[in-house]
Design an enzyme around this catalytic site. Structure first.
Site, PDB file in Angstrom:
ATOM      1  N   LYS A   1      -9.178   8.373   2.296  1.00 38.99           N
ATOM      2  CA  LYS A   1      -9.646   7.003   2.024  1.00 38.99           C
ATOM      3  C   LYS A   1     -11.107   6.832   2.435  1.00 38.99           C
ATOM      4  CE  LYS A   1      -5.376   4.237   2.196  1.00 38.99           C
ATOM      5  NZ  LYS A   1      -4.304   5.131   2.699  1.00 38.99           N
TER       6      LYS A   1
ATOM      7  N   CYS B   1       0.813  -1.227   0.000  1.00 36.23           N
ATOM      8  CA  CYS B   1       0.000   0.000   0.000  1.00 36.23           C
ATOM      9  C   CYS B   1       0.840   1.267   0.000  1.00 36.23           C
ATOM     10  CB  CYS B   1      -0.945  -0.029   1.191  1.00 36.23           C
ATOM     11  SG  CYS B   1      -1.954  -1.517   1.143  1.00 36.23           S
TER      12      CYS B   1
ATOM     13  N   HIS C   1      -2.385   7.973   6.345  1.00 35.87           N
ATOM     14  CA  HIS C   1      -2.597   6.656   5.737  1.00 35.87           C
ATOM     15  C   HIS C   1      -4.035   6.233   6.042  1.00 35.87           C
ATOM     16  CE1 HIS C   1      -1.541   2.966   3.838  1.00 35.87           C
ATOM     17  NE2 HIS C   1      -1.780   2.250   4.920  1.00 35.87           N
TER      18      HIS C   1
ATOM     19  N   PHE D   1       1.433  -2.596   4.811  1.00 36.69           N
ATOM     20  CA  PHE D   1       1.652  -3.941   5.344  1.00 36.69           C
ATOM     21  C   PHE D   1       3.074  -4.342   4.967  1.00 36.69           C
ATOM     22  CE2 PHE D   1      -2.679  -6.346   5.731  1.00 36.69           C
ATOM     23  CZ  PHE D   1      -2.920  -5.668   6.909  1.00 36.69           C
TER      24      PHE D   1
ATOM     25  N   GLU E   1      -1.344   5.312  14.000  1.00 40.45           N
ATOM     26  CA  GLU E   1      -0.930   6.493  13.239  1.00 40.45           C
ATOM     27  C   GLU E   1      -1.054   7.758  14.089  1.00 40.45           C
ATOM     28  OE1 GLU E   1      -2.667   6.821   9.334  1.00 40.45           O
ATOM     29  OE2 GLU E   1      -1.228   8.380   8.736  1.00 40.45           O
TER      30      GLU E   1
ATOM     31  N   HIS F   1      -9.561   2.449  -0.282  1.00 39.88           N
ATOM     32  CA  HIS F   1      -8.136   2.116  -0.226  1.00 39.88           C
ATOM     33  C   HIS F   1      -7.704   1.557  -1.576  1.00 39.88           C
ATOM     34  CE1 HIS F   1      -4.227   1.078   0.874  1.00 39.88           C
ATOM     35  NE2 HIS F   1      -4.422   0.568   2.075  1.00 39.88           N
TER      36      HIS F   1
END
Lengths: 408, 99
Positions: A331, A162, A299, A395, A310, A336
């Site tokens: 997002k 991502c 993110h 990830f 985060e 996403h």
């Protein structure tokens, strides 16, 4: 080191095709999440996706052989064409060797692989289509965009899940700074909406699945459930500042910093130190103090763990200034888009700088004690944004942070 | 990727017939977006702008259409429409009749 101007942008997202549809969607606080359009979703427990609505490749890609392109490359070509038009970019013959492409992807040619495996395993057809490799290879989008414009300088495809687009743009930025290229088309593309991709994400138990698709993605809100898988592409024209100045093109913003770090910890659980360090590296390269950052495009996936972590990362990196940051997860609207996210979100950030508006985090209903910063809930906010960052924490613990500031 | 369905009735066309020739030319014309009347058995791949990748795409189309497998050494000999028709006739004639 040379300076880097962003002179063109193009985007395809669940808001539609093009910058206009994208920005209108963000300003209307509109959700791009809907019931998935897959023809046979019966085996899917989660049937919510943020798909590009009514995308007709024939309409957007006249003169290009569609048969040769997986959907992720189609999306990249459309975003690339808008970026090139937006930058009024033309290259003299001698400049083609100094112009390159850096388009990442997380998943790559998912729909082509889906057809391939269905034919082999389900339909027992021994023959594979001969275009399967040119369509599925992760570098296909980069190659196709480069071929379209004769970009003979550096050509790369970074695949870091991502964070693919974040790293792709960051690496292209460093190439121009170092003088290895003068112009780079940089961004990301992903089109992972296939049943098997949904199944593997379901298995991770990180997908949002409420009854109402539109409100599925609720980053930083206490009732958040998880990710909505999306698709799309964002491509930016990065250009040597002096070249851009000389030709008198409008400069959207200056790309000023890039921080890349790895957690080297856990394969899925996000770290804190390494992402915070990536932010600090981007700010240091940009020559910006933490208190000069006005806006953060997070993110912000909408999972319980990501958003709380985060928040801690931002407090670590920004200290006392964290509470004054306007932070949003776009997002919540465009979903996403995996390896395209970093590019789509950088474009949202830059449009916010240019138009002096912070895009919102929608579907925010109640504060979470673990997420106690300012997430620009539900409505866009008019504010001057002098400088901003866009976070991509993937990830695998691979982190990319991009810093941009108002062109001056 | 266009999903060419397995064609059941293709085997009904006699490979020796002029109809078979027209069918092959029709498939080439459709793939390359050419007018079928401009294609003759003498037309070469080069003349029709068929490069090596287009060539293997065509072979895939024939394999799917006629439900056959064309060996690599036969593919390598295909440089014109006439050679394609000849090769397909050879493969189709050798094939054991399917149930």
């Amino acid at each position: 080191m040379r300076r880097v101007a962003i002179t063109g942008m193009g985007v395809v997202s669940s808001m539609g095709v093009g910058l206009g549809a994208f920005w209108d969607g963000l300003m209307a606080a509109r959700s791009g999440s809907r019931r998935v359009s897959l023809s046979d979703p019966n085996l899917l427990s989660v049937q919510i996706a943020a798909e590009v609505p009514d995308f007709d490749p024939e309409k957007h890609l006249a003169g290009i052989s569609i048969d040769m392109l997986d959907r992720f490359s189609q999306l990249a070509l459309v975003a690339g064409a808008e970026a090139v038009r937006d930058a009024c970019l033309t290259l003299e013959e001698h400049e083609h060797d100094r112009a390159g492409v850096s388009i990442g992807t997380g998943v790559g040619g998912a729909s082509t692989q889906d057809v391939l495996y269905r034919r082999y395993y389900a339909e027992k057809i021994a023959r594979a289509h001969p275009f399967s490799i040119p369509r599925t290879m992760n570098s296909a989008a980069a190659s196709q965009v480069g071929m379209n414009y004769g970009l003979r300088g550096p050509g790369i495809c970074v695949s870091t899940a991502c964070a693919s687009a974040g790293h792709s743009i960051g690496e292209a930025f460093e190439m121009i700074r170092a003088g290895r290229a003068d112009v780079m088309l940089a961004g990301g593309a992903d089109a992972p909406i296939t049943a098997p991709v949904f199944k593997v994400w379901e298995a991770m138990r990180v997908l949002a699945n409420p009854p109402d698709a539109a409100t599925a993605c609720r980053p930083f809100s206490r009732d958040r459930q998880g990710i909505v898988i999306g698709e799309g592409s964002g491509v930016l024209v990065l250009e040597d500042w002096e070249r851009a100045r000389k030709r008198g093109v409008r400069i959207h913003a200056e790309l000023v910093g890039y921080g890349a770090t790895a957690d080297a910890g856990h394969i899925t659980q996000p770290g804190i130190d390494a992402p915070a360090h990536a932010i600090s590296l981007a700010l240091t390269e940009a020559g910006l103090r933490p208190d000069q950052i006005d806006y953060v495009n997070a993110h912000g996936t909408g999972t319980r763990l990501n958003d709380a972590t985060e928040t801690t990362i931002l407090k670590r990196a920004f200290g006392d200034h964290a509470v004054r940051l306007a932070i949003s997860s776009t997002k919540s609207m465009h979903g996403h888009a995996m390896g395209a996210s970093g590019a789509i979100e950088l474009i949202a950030t830059i449009l916010g700088i240019e138009r002096s508006v912070a895009p919102p985090t929608i579907n925010y209903s109640e504060p979470d004690p673990e997420c106690d910063l300012d997430y620009v809930p539900n409505e866009p906010r008019e504010m001057r944004i002098g400088a901003a960052i866009s976070n991509s924490f993937a990830f695998g613990g691979l982190n990319a942070v991009l810093a941009v500031r108002r062109a001056a | 990727m266009s999903e060419t369905p397995q064609s059941g009735d293709a085997t009904a066309v006699d490979p020796a017939s002029p109809e078979f020739e027209r069918k092959v030319i029709g498939l080439i014309a459709k793939k390359k977006k050419l007018e079928p009347s401009t294609i003759t058995p003498e037309s070469t791949f080069q003349e029709m702008g068929i490069d090596s990748l287009d060539g293997i795409d065509l072979v895939f189309t024939f394999e799917d259409e006629f439900n056959i497998s064309i060996p690599d050494q036969v593919v390598q000999k295909m440089k014109s429409v006439g050679q394609v028709i000849e090769a397909l006739r050879e493969v189709l004639t050798k094939r054991a009749p399917s149930a």
